[in-house]
Scaffold this motif. Structure first.
Motif: not given
Length: 829
Positions: A722-748
């Protein structure tokens, strides 16, 4: 050069002169032909007058005798030829040619008789040769089979026939299995040495079973498939062996065939023992009384009783013929039998070949004699009798001689005729020679005229310039011979050869000059590579080099030198400073964005218990890579004293800068790896996870997942993801990521509720929108983090359907029936 055109123009001139000369010769030769013809006619008239006088003086009778003599001499030649044939035939037959017609007739009778006898003897001889040849082919076939058996017996100690062994070898090669994996039954059974008197009878009973293959369960499928798909060309029986079936044991007699056998120890021994007891419990009896009373029995003579009603005795081969035996572990006796048989068959083949050759020679001799006899039969006595002809020729010659010697006038006229005939022949020869000479001149005129017309109409002959004409005239005059039609091609070739030699000499001089020029270009390019640029050292680049020479001569070099130092001071400093700034800013950006990540991580507990709550904090530190450190030092070295006025020091800076730029621009794999290392700032830092409690005390350090439990590694991996995705896709000033959807198949699927809630909190706090595919058991835990759901069902692995489920936003839960929620709770527990 115009050599070919000059040659054709001269050829036209010479042909014109040649045609005019030939026309003059033709006129003279035509007069010579007329004169010779007139002389010939006069001589012929004189000869005819002499021949008339000769006939009037009595020459007619002599001519008749001459004609008769000529005919008789022709008959004599023919009779001599046929008499020679008769003498040759008699000589080859060992006979003498008779001198009388009666003896010759007797000789012909003997010849006819021998021709008639030859036909009968030839028929008898051919029939005998055919019989011997058939016998020889049978012996050769038997010899090849015996030799095949010998080779098979020498190759392995088995008594199985060669064709069966060959078939097994082919099957083994086809399915990739050793031959020893499926043995023949006969290779695993032998008759005990002290029971040898029963071996022939036992061989008759077990012969078919002994030629059967045994295969175990592991190889059965491959063997069965191959045999089913292959045309074997012969009969094959094979047994699928496993654990031997257990039949109700029954006692066997003391004289049972089974007790007279030895079975080789190994994989198949138990199965074989059981099979022999079940199928081949035959009583070995000494007399017919015991034979008749037994249920199944055999005698030493080979009679077999299979049941109370079925009896068998196969005497197609002797019961003691060891060549047909197939049982036993040792084949030395069988090998010796086949070796002896092969030797005997080889001797028989040699004897038959000799007899066939003898008959063929006899046929050949009889045919030769029959041919000579036929030659005699085709002759008659009148065809070879010379005496009457010789007597008549002698009489005619005497009459002619007497007639000529008694007539002086006739003799004189005869002499004059002979002389006149010689004169006519000589004159005719001269006339024909003159005619041929005249015709030859006319042919030459025709041929030369055609060549001249073809040359005059040839459009490829281009007129020469005065310079070419004068130059080629001079070269042709220098030749050793004057120009003629018969030597113009030879002289042209000589002139061309001399011209080509001069051209080659000039080309060699040009080549030397070109090499010297290209060497100067190479020196310039080697000494001033930057100024040479993309120019190569070939002569084709001469205009570029000369243009550069003009620029060097017209442009001021000191001005360029001053421009070089200005660029070195200003532009190189700016570019290197920009590169250094980029590296520093990129590292600063990483640290700033990691602050955003850590702020998000600080909002969600990493571990939580009743007594303690901890958070994950990620620190970035320098990796202290040697290549990066040296690269930064080189940049600083190139930037040092950037504003100095010392020209020598500035040139030293330029060499350092050029070496650095060349290394960055290199396409060598090692240099490309180095460039990626020093320019990719992400590789300059490493990330360390620190787990701290609410008071800031460090609880744990994570450099990797090594040494942690599965749940701890899963939690750490999810948090870092999650931190790596936030680092790669994150915007500035604590805004939402530039690309927000995350798909998890067979999650948990295999995670507990606590970890599921932790992971969803992490992704939600980082600003991601979660699209989760999960079993029904995880729905209760995910309900607070989702805004809607659908249920997917698939039947028969082909047909699927989707059912939307309403979501209660106020209560943050799905609108499920209570029984479905209870089932999900049970499954989750």
């Amino acid at each position: 050069l115009g050599v070919d055109g000059y040659r054709e123009i001269r050829r036209i001139e010479l042909l014109k002169q040649h045609v005019e000369s030939l026309q003059v010769q033709a006129s003279g030769s035509e007069g010579e032909v007329s004169r010779r013809q007139s002389i010939l006619e006069n001589h012929a008239t004189t000869l005819r007058d002499l021949e008339r006088q000769h006939r009037e003086a009595g020459g007619d009778q002599i001519e008749q005798w001459e004609v008769e003599k000529s005919g008789l001499e022709g008959q004599r030649t023919e009779r001599l030829r046929k008499r020679g044939q008769a003498e040759e035939a008699c000589k080859k037959l060992g006979w003498s040619l008779p001198d009388s017609p009666q003896a010759f007739a007797e000789l012909l009778g003997n010849a006819r008789q021998e021709v008639e006898n030859w036909e009968q003897r030839s028929n008898d001889s051919r029939a005998e040769q055919f019989r011997l040849d058939r016998e020889k082919k049978d012996a050769e076939t038997a010899f090849l089979q015996a030799r095949k058996e010998v080779e098979a017996l020498q190759r392995q100690p088995s008594n199985i026939p060669a064709d069966m062994l060959g078939m097994r070898r082919d099957i083994a090669a086809a399915i990739g299995i050793s031959e020893s994996a499926f043995p023949f039954v006969g290779e695993l059974i032998e008759v005990k040495p002290d029971e040898a008197e029963w071996q022939g009878a036992i061989e008759r009973v077990l012969h078919g079973f002994a030629l059967s293959l045994l295969v175990d369960e592991r190889q059965y499928s491959a063997l069965a498939n191959h045999i089913n798909n292959t045309h074997l060309g012969q009969r094959l029986v094979y047994y699928r062996t496993g654990r031997p079936e257990t039949w109700q044991a029954k006692p066997i007699g003391a004289n049972s065939l089974v007790l007279k056998l030895n079975v080789k120890e190994g994989t198949y021994s138990d199965w074989l023992q059981a099979e022999l007891r079940q199928r081949f419990d035959y009583a070995c009896v000494d007399g017919m009384t015991s034979f008749r009373s037994a249920d199944r029995a055999i005698t030493r003579e080979g009679q077999v009783k299979h049941s109370k009603t079925r009896h068998e005795k196969d005497d197609r081969r002797s019961v003691g013929d060891r060549r047909n035996w197939v049982l036993g572990f040792d084949n030395r006796e069988k090998l010796a039998l086949f070796q002896t048989q092969a030797q005997e068959l080889a001797a028989t083949i040699t004897r038959l070949e000799g007899e066939i050759d003898t008959l063929a020679d006899q046929d050949k001799n009889r045919a030769t004699r029959a041919m000579q006899c036929q030659t005699l039969v085709n002759l008659q006595w009148q065809e070879i009798d010379l005496l009457p002809l010789l007597d008549r020729i002698s009489t005619i010659e005497r009459q002619i001689r007497e007639a000529r010697e008694g007539n002086t006038t006739l003799l004189q006229i005869s002499e004059q005729i002979e002389k006149q005939k010689k004169l006519v022949e000589d004159t005719d020869t001269e006339f024909r020679q003159a005619t041929r000479a005249h015709d030859s001149i006319l042919d030459q005129i025709k041929t030369s005229t055609q060549k001249l017309e073809a040359l005059l109409q040839d459009v490829s002959i281009v007129p020469l310039t005065p310079h070419q004409v004068s130059g080629l005239d001079e070269r042709f005059v220098k030749q050793s011979d004057a120009v003629r039609l018969d030597n113009i091609d030879k002289l042209t070739t000589s002139v061309e050869r001399a011209l080509n030699a001069e051209i080659e000499e000039v080309n060699r001089g040009i080549g030397v000059c070109e090499k010297e020029i290209e060497a100067r270009f190479a020196d310039f390019k080697r000494q001033w590579p930057m100024d040479a640029g993309d120019m190569d050292t070939s002569l084709a680049s001469a205009p570029d080099f000369f243009a550069k020479l003009v620029r060097l001569e017209t442009d001021g070099l000191p001005a360029y030198e001053q421009r070089f130092f200005e660029l070195l001071q200003n532009q190189s400093h700016q570019n290197l400073a920009a590169l250094s700034t980029y590296l520093n800013d990129a590292r600063k950006a990483i640290l700033e964005r990691m602050d955003l990540v850590n702020d998000s991580l600080g909002q969600v507990p990493f571990n939580q218990s009743a007594n303690q709550r901890t958070y994950l904090h990620i620190d970035a530190s320098d990796r202290q890579l040697v290549d990066v450190k040296e690269f930064k030092q080189e940049i600083q070295q190139a930037l040092s004293h950037a504003w100095t006025e010392d020209r020598e020091f500035a040139e030293a800076r330029f060499l350092v800068l050029r070496r650095l730029v060349d290394r960055l621009a290199s396409q060598d794999p090692e240099q490309k790896r180095w460039r990626e290392t020093v320019l990719d700032v992400r590789q300059h830092v490493e990330f360390i996870g620190r787990e701290i409690d609410e008071s800031g005390v460090e609880v744990e350090i994570y450099r990797s997942g090594a040494g942690k439990s599965g749940g701890q590694r899963q939690k750490l991996a999810t948090t870092c993801l999650a931190a790596a995705l936030r680092y790669q896709l994150g915007g500035n000033n604590h805004g939402v990521p530039m690309y927000a959807p995350v798909v998890l198949d067979e999650a948990f699927d295999k995670a507990d509720n606590e970890f599921t809630a932790l992971a969803m909190n992490i992704f939600t706090n980082f600003g991601f929108q979660m699209v989760v595919a999960t079993p029904l058991k995880s729905v209760m835990t995910l309900e607070p983090f989702i805004g809607g759901a659908c249920f997917v069902d698939i039947s028969d692995r082909r047909v699927s359907g989707v059912l939307l489920i309403e979501y209660d936003g106020d209560r943050q839960r799905l609108k499920l029936p209570e029984h479905a929620r209870e089932e999900a709770s049970v499954e989750a527990s």
